[in-house]
Every structure is written in structure tokens, then in C-alpha cells.
Design an enzyme around this catalytic site. Sequence first.
Site, mmCIF file in Angstrom:
data_model
loop_
_atom_site.group_PDB
_atom_site.id
_atom_site.type_symbol
_atom_site.label_atom_id
_atom_site.label_comp_id
_atom_site.label_asym_id
_atom_site.label_seq_id
_atom_site.Cartn_x
_atom_site.Cartn_y
_atom_site.Cartn_z
ATOM 1 N N GLY A 10 40.464 39.070 37.442
ATOM 2 C CA GLY A 10 39.982 40.395 37.043
ATOM 3 C C GLY A 10 39.744 40.458 35.546
ATOM 4 O O GLY A 10 40.431 39.786 34.778
ATOM 5 N N ARG A 72 36.524 35.646 40.934
ATOM 6 C CA ARG A 72 37.744 35.175 41.595
ATOM 7 C C ARG A 72 37.444 33.926 42.423
ATOM 8 O O ARG A 72 38.004 33.731 43.498
ATOM 9 C CB ARG A 72 38.341 36.283 42.458
ATOM 10 C CG ARG A 72 38.820 37.497 41.653
ATOM 11 C CD ARG A 72 39.660 38.435 42.487
ATOM 12 N NE ARG A 72 39.981 39.669 41.813
ATOM 13 C CZ ARG A 72 41.001 39.832 40.967
ATOM 14 N NH1 ARG A 72 41.786 38.817 40.692
ATOM 15 N NH2 ARG A 72 41.227 41.004 40.413
ATOM 16 N N ASP A 103 47.805 34.342 37.484
ATOM 17 C CA ASP A 103 48.415 33.255 38.267
ATOM 18 C C ASP A 103 47.406 32.494 39.120
ATOM 19 O O ASP A 103 47.541 31.290 39.304
ATOM 20 C CB ASP A 103 49.604 33.761 39.100
ATOM 21 C CG ASP A 103 49.256 34.968 39.943
ATOM 22 O OD1 ASP A 103 48.168 35.539 39.762
ATOM 23 O OD2 ASP A 103 50.084 35.347 40.799
ATOM 24 N N THR A 125 46.649 39.307 32.272
ATOM 25 C CA THR A 125 46.621 40.259 33.380
ATOM 26 C C THR A 125 47.133 41.604 32.894
ATOM 27 O O THR A 125 48.136 41.655 32.168
ATOM 28 C CB THR A 125 47.461 39.827 34.600
ATOM 29 O OG1 THR A 125 47.658 40.970 35.449
ATOM 30 C CG2 THR A 125 48.815 39.278 34.251
ATOM 31 N N ASP A 127 48.519 43.566 34.737
ATOM 32 C CA ASP A 127 49.731 43.829 35.529
ATOM 33 C C ASP A 127 51.010 43.346 34.839
ATOM 34 O O ASP A 127 52.106 43.742 35.212
ATOM 35 C CB ASP A 127 49.630 43.154 36.900
ATOM 36 C CG ASP A 127 48.617 43.820 37.808
ATOM 37 O OD1 ASP A 127 48.026 44.832 37.391
ATOM 38 O OD2 ASP A 127 48.408 43.328 38.931
ATOM 39 N N ASP A 129 52.518 40.530 35.024
ATOM 40 C CA ASP A 129 53.460 39.963 35.998
ATOM 41 C C ASP A 129 53.461 38.439 36.015
ATOM 42 O O ASP A 129 53.889 37.828 36.996
ATOM 43 C CB ASP A 129 53.146 40.507 37.409
ATOM 44 C CG ASP A 129 51.763 40.114 37.887
ATOM 45 O OD1 ASP A 129 50.986 39.570 37.085
ATOM 46 O OD2 ASP A 129 51.450 40.359 39.065
ATOM 47 N N ARG A 171 49.865 45.105 41.561
ATOM 48 C CA ARG A 171 49.884 44.570 42.929
ATOM 49 C C ARG A 171 51.305 44.190 43.360
ATOM 50 O O ARG A 171 51.779 44.643 44.395
ATOM 51 C CB ARG A 171 48.979 43.337 42.970
ATOM 52 C CG ARG A 171 48.980 42.569 44.252
ATOM 53 C CD ARG A 171 48.100 41.347 44.115
ATOM 54 N NE ARG A 171 46.708 41.715 43.917
ATOM 55 C CZ ARG A 171 45.905 42.118 44.892
ATOM 56 N NH1 ARG A 171 46.348 42.197 46.129
ATOM 57 N NH2 ARG A 171 44.655 42.441 44.643
HETATM 58 O O1 F6P Z 1 44.174 41.901 37.799
HETATM 59 C C1 F6P Z 1 45.116 42.384 38.707
HETATM 60 C C2 F6P Z 1 44.616 43.640 39.291
HETATM 61 O O2 F6P Z 1 44.461 44.509 38.241
HETATM 62 C C3 F6P Z 1 45.518 44.227 40.382
HETATM 63 O O3 F6P Z 1 46.467 45.148 39.936
HETATM 64 C C4 F6P Z 1 44.503 44.869 41.295
HETATM 65 O O4 F6P Z 1 45.016 44.943 42.605
HETATM 66 C C5 F6P Z 1 43.360 43.949 41.201
HETATM 67 O O5 F6P Z 1 43.362 43.447 39.902
HETATM 68 C C6 F6P Z 1 42.033 44.587 41.542
HETATM 69 O O6 F6P Z 1 41.013 43.682 41.267
HETATM 70 P P1 F6P Z 1 39.503 43.800 41.714
HETATM 71 O O7 F6P Z 1 38.715 43.853 40.455
HETATM 72 O O8 F6P Z 1 39.226 42.556 42.460
HETATM 73 O O9 F6P Z 1 39.320 45.045 42.507
#
Ligand code: F6P
Length: 354
Positions: A10, A72, A103, A125, A127, A129, A171
Site C-alpha cells: 500500500g 501488491r 511484511d 506501513t 499500520d 506493525d 489489519r
Molecule cells: O498498508 C496496510 C493497510 O493500510 C491496511 O491497514 C489495510 O487493510 C490495507 O492497507 C488496505 O489496502 P488497499 O490499498 O489494498 O485497500
Amino acid sequence: MRIGILTGGGDCPGLNAVIRAVVRKGIFHYHDEVLGFMEGWRGLIEDKTMALDLDAVSGILPRGGTILRTSRTNPSKRPDGVQRCLATLAKHQIDALVAIGGDDTLSVAQKMHEAGANVVGVPKTIDNDLGGTDYTFGFDTACNIACEAIDRVHTTAEAHNRVMVVEVMGRDAGWIALYSGIAGGADVILIPERPFDVDKVAESIQQRHERGRYFSIVVVAEGAKFAEGAGAPVVQDMGKDEFGHAKLGGIANILAREIEKRTGFETRAVVLGHIQRGGSPSAFDRVLATRYGLGAIDMVHRGEFGCMAALRANKIVSIPLTEAISRNRTVDDEMIQIAAGLFEEIGAKEAATS
Ligand code: F6P
């Protein structure tokens, strides 16, 4: 040296600051040449590149997103994916690759390292995490955006005597919910680490209103789980990305309904979604991302491959990629206990002011 660089997973405020730092120190101090691979690992599979000189990184420090774009893409899910990535590195005579990601991206970086590539990781990230590092860049910006959103819904909650449920990202870990919830003065904070009983949530809101409050703010991480939900988070649909992650989101709407049903208080849900990942990085994230970029290019020149730049006790250090990807850094019990000090215990009789 010829250095490759990519951003995967992301997007995240501060990615451009890392790219800029790698390019500037690489060129100014090591006389490197830097080549960007576009759209994460897809750039290596499909040989999509962008030359990164000083002009290319001029003006990008305050910009959100990533000039290299991202995806991704998981090479392990493609026939000969890792081999194709290695072949692209060889074709461009890349001596070392800097992979910036969470990760998932860094687990591919580790596979590339095992297959013989010289790879250095940078932790990214919102997050927060990722294992092995105290903070990832992007987290501070996300918390600032979430905190501002909580401040704003406060006014509506107060004006309308409402309960407002704010859903933030997270997440597997509740760092954004916890930090923005504390900073925004939330009355209830729900995180993935602790499945919650919706009756107790309603009870604590009821109890607060019995103390004379007439509105409440609930902050919930997207990955939080209802205790009665058998440990499953709320998902938007059944689809999964190439790393096997479901698309989370929607828990705030369900929770708002359940709170209103149980308390009789008018309740609304707000889902922040990608707003908290977009836009310009905070000053803290610009500095942290820059330090990670400078650390990564130094690691390349020290030959510390298969390693990631990490922040430990406010120093940038080098740790094995395996340490970073072996476990998620979730909110620990100590932090949960500290935050618990802010909240009234359910069933407590004495009146308190807030
Ligand atoms: O990068 C992690 C995150 O921010 C998560 O918290 C979330 O679930 C996910 O990305 C959402 O990503 P996408 O852009 O694929 O919707």
C-alpha cells in the site's frame, strides 16, 4: 555501484522521502547510479524502470504516494517470478536493490536475498506493525489525519447528542486506533488484539451518559473482532490479494447499529479508509523516512544484505530481514494497560468528570 529501488504494498506518506534520501546520498557521497523499478515487484517481473537522478527526486519530499508507483504483486505467485526478477536485476547490472515495503514486500525481499540478490529493506506501513523496528514511517501521518477526523466528528457528536463510531486502518494491529484514539480523546477504543463484547461496549457508553455526558466517540480498527465472531474480522468481500489478505472494512457500520440498538442513542459511523494513507507526510515522517533512506544506502555500501534499516531507541540500525518479517508487532499488554488507565471500569459506581 548501480542501485535499484522499488516501493511495494500500500502507498504510504514518506515513500518519496526515502527515495530522495537514497538517491541524494547515493549520488553525492558514493557516486552511485540509481534506477527505479516501477509498481513494486511488478517492475522487476515486467522490466519497467525509471532513471533516478537528482532532477527526478527534486521537489518530491512533501509529496504523498510514490513516484515509482506501487502494487501488491507477489513474484512467488507467478511462474518463474523470482527468477524473472533476478534476470531483470542482472540485465540492468544492478549491484544492490533497496526494497521499501511492509511484511509482504520484505518477505519477497528475503526470498530474493536467498536466491542470491543483494537486497536491503526499508520498513513501511501506516499500520506500524512490522517487527524489529520501533516505528515505521507513515504511521505518524496516519495518526495525525485520524486525530483530526476524530476532532471534527466530536463537534457533530456534541451538537447532536450522538455516538460517533470512527473506523481507522489496522489489519492486525491497533496502533493507529490506539494512538489516534488517545490523541483524540475517544471514549472507547477497539483493536484487533482484543476481541470485544458489544454488550460491554454499549454498557460503558450507557455508563458514561449516566454520568451526565450526552455524546460518545468510539474508535475502532478495521481489523477489530467481535468476541462472538469466532475471531473473524469484518470483510468487504471474499476476494484476496496476491499475499492472501482479505479486503477489510465495514466494522464501524455494524458496530454503530448494534450500539444504537442496545443504548437507544443515535449513532453514526465514519470510515476513514484511504484518506488516512493519502497526502503529504508529517514533518516527523519526512525526517524518519529520510533517516531510513540514508541508513539503507549506507547499509548497501557496508554490504549488509538480507538486512533491513530499523529504528531502535531513536537510532537507525541494521537487523536481519527475517527478524522483521517473522512476526507482526502488535499492541502489547503493557501499552493496553497504560491506555486502560484513561477509562472508567464498567460497573464502577463513583461519578467521574471527563
Ligand atoms: O498498508 C496496510 C493497510 O493500510 C491496511 O491497514 C489495510 O487493510 C490495507 O492497507 C488496505 O489496502 P488497499 O490499498 O489494498 O485497500
